[in-house]
Write an enzyme that holds these catalytic residues in place. Sequence first.
Site, short mmCIF file in Angstrom:
data_model
loop_
_atom_site.label_atom_id
_atom_site.label_comp_id
_atom_site.label_asym_id
_atom_site.label_seq_id
_atom_site.Cartn_x
_atom_site.Cartn_y
_atom_site.Cartn_z
CG HIS A 257 -2.03 0.96 1.17
ND1 HIS A 257 -1.85 2.32 1.22
CD2 HIS A 257 -3.36 0.77 1.05
CE1 HIS A 257 -3.04 2.92 1.13
NE2 HIS A 257 -3.97 2.00 1.02
NE ARG A 273 -2.72 7.44 -2.02
CZ ARG A 273 -2.86 6.27 -2.63
NH1 ARG A 273 -2.66 6.18 -3.93
NH2 ARG A 273 -3.15 5.19 -1.93
#
Lengths: 658, 253
Positions: A257, A273
């Site tokens: 990740h 994000r």
Amino acid sequence: MQIIYTDVLVIGGGLAGQRAAIGAKRRGHDTIVLSLVPAKRSHSAAAQGGMQASLANCLGGAGDNEDIHFQDTVRGSDWGADQEVVRMFTHAAPKAIRELAAWGVPWSRVERGDHEITVDGEKQTISENEAAHGLITGRNFGGTQKWRACYVSDGTGHAMLYTMSNRAIAEGIPVHERMEAVALIHDEGRCSGAIVRNLMTGEILAYVAKATCIATGGFGRIYRASTNAIINEGMGAAIALETGRATLSNMEAVQFHPTGIFPSGILVTEGCRGDGGLLLDANGHRFMPDYEPKKKELASRDVVSRRMEQHIAAGQGVKSRFGEHLWLDIRLLGREHIDRNLREVKEICQYFLGIDPAKELIPVRPAQHYSMGGVRTNPNGESQGLRGLFAVGEAACWDIHGFNRLGGNSVAETVVAGMIVGESIADFCDSADGSINVSTALVEKFARKQTQQLANFTLASGTENAFDLTRQMQETMTSKVGIFRHGDQLQEAVNTLQNLLLRSRNINLRSATRGPNPELVAAYRLPRMLKLAQCVALGALQRTESRGAHYRDDYPQRNDLEWMQRTLAVWSEAKDELPTLSYEPLSIMRMELPPGWRGYGAKDYIEHPESALRRQEIDRIIATMPDADRHAHQAALMPFLDKLPPHLRPLNQRLSKF
Amino acid sequence: MNNIPLAEEHRMLQIQILRHNPSALLCDSDKGSHLQTFEVEEALGMTLFIALNEIREEQDPSLQFDFVCRAGICGSCGMIINGRPGLACRTLTKDLPDVIVLAPLPGFELIGDLSVNTGKWMRGMSEHLETWVHNQELEEINIDVIEERMEPRLAEQIYELERCIECGCCIAACGTTQMREEFVGAAGLNQIARFRLDPRDKRSDADYYELIGNDAGVFGCMTLLGCEDMCPKNLPLATQIAFLRRRMAMTTG
């Protein structure tokens, strides 16, 4: 020894296991769930950002449907997924989320009117439709064309797990907590339960069941830097492997990740994000657009993680005493947004870093996050090698993720697969195959073997330390079987792991307690973790291409010509030092979406000639059906509905139309 | 721009742990309950999760404690830290003095050392209070059609109460639970407040009164506010209990 008899034994109390248990129980089968920890503490609770389901309620999701979710998932998988299973999954995902909505999950909802959002570092105003007001909303996630990740602030997994656990309690399903399955009972290719160790007392007992289901999640803890909970040691997959019959698949497909906080590896959600957060380097420069001009920070996780490591390797990382990292910037989202939609992230920053993410940058670096591989199953969730054994969720390789999972598809898989596999288990128990004929002699044989192994640990005069060997395994995996892989290093890793497995047979315990003894637990889990680690390392060594999260810098291209194959691993004999690998071909001529460019990441790959042939064939089939709708087209290319339980087959209603 | 601080000096921490293994009599010699001191050199960013694992791996492999997520979200690691209940995984040693005293949470069955059976307590509470959506129509929900609408603000309010992680800190901090074993505590009352707020749950105040309209329920609370002070998730427990008490007092049971 106590023997407990039940119809269905589910090993693992997270979202997938509990949903499968509810399905089996509702069909009239007695079901017991085993869990290492209280069920509500399972790692499912750690999912923050969202669950993908193509509801198409919010503006960013307008026009979304199963087709687009299917395409995103297959592209995300780098064409490693089983496309029929992806279809089953994307079709049933809206149903699973609506079921959870009825059961009590407080999904965040669409609010009519103007909203300020952050896109590409800029503020924009969008206006949500009146018609969608109060329906389940979604947020943007990596590798998706639509805003499809449905969420509950950033505590999505927590809210889902609590609702699911409460539902299971309401259904009267017992959860036997702090219980660890240490071996599967099996004979002549038929599984009939498990030998279990009580972690509070050290007692060994047996559960005999018509159907056994592994739902123990991933095996991230074979790595040093992982976002995973410390219980994610893959024991379910490992005891399946130790039967010598059940196969594990695509174990080399391990996801990293992009935003583990540095250096602890605790996750901060992709929602950061998705909601408009940026990645910055040591100079405060936003570097992702340099590498990925189209998807930028929201390319798939494998691509973003590689770009980050590439950027650090190019000397642009931030130096600290723990090593180098990059920055995640969510300051631009504003305090109100963070307080409302990213509150777990805020707490994590506050408690573990002592910073306020509305004012300061978050240090991040990619960390191991998800195991795409696991117990290989058929579309109905049954193991391919061992009858009566099922697997579901991250522990399984049902195979919707191929070589890279999209964010939001993991919790979605747990509940969708749980719905489907719960029915399969019930069907199996109802069928003639469901009957078992198990002697207590067989059960006792398996129990004795475990008791003996445990006794050996406490009696042996070994020289090795279980904690030290575990650390060495984790270091090896992180440094040599990580984001960038190379043949020489992989070979070294295989050799090291082989050596560690031998040494793990010579462990000395400082404490001989047979009761609750944490060192004994570490000692008996270690060889099992090493076997999983070896499946990962050897699988990675032999796969001489780069696909999804598996990246070989000595073979940087995806090679469809040679590697449209799923890796299968078995551990044939207990004395073996390595798994036996074989390969299962993926048939391009049966695919609905033949291999091509993903739309992000590397553009050069070695094409298989069948890809072009299949594309032509698809064009031809579609051309013969000028008046047909998308469902008819889909059915003509790759029918899948017959694989779903009948009640999951109807079309999904949306605001626009079917 | 912030930086990870560069600490230079490392303290030697004295970590005193209340040791007791109730099952020890069955298999080993019982040392009884005692306070054992371990010395650990502090490191940058050290949490009690890191310190306790270091003790177990390097000094005493028999030490029992519970961690799962080590990120402050699963609620496994509640313990008494220098006299106050808290989550060990997200407690930084830099915020603590040189001497750190750790004890298991009171109010729960002791498994051993710092490990307590919060899971059993919480499951019992859930079964007793029926912490799930009660709705006759739930058996026949149609999952093919568009879901029921909910006001966005209401969904957020429900989530606010749903954030409880069942860590048990509120139970350990509660005066009533010390006197009344059957008290459902702030964790339980918060669940009732959560489902009472949820329009999907069709139970009435009269139904809730049956569950909490007594001294084991909302009338047992002495308003000492320990629950709210100690809640790691900052849930508005005192407000919820006060509100529930008023509603229940107005309900004829």
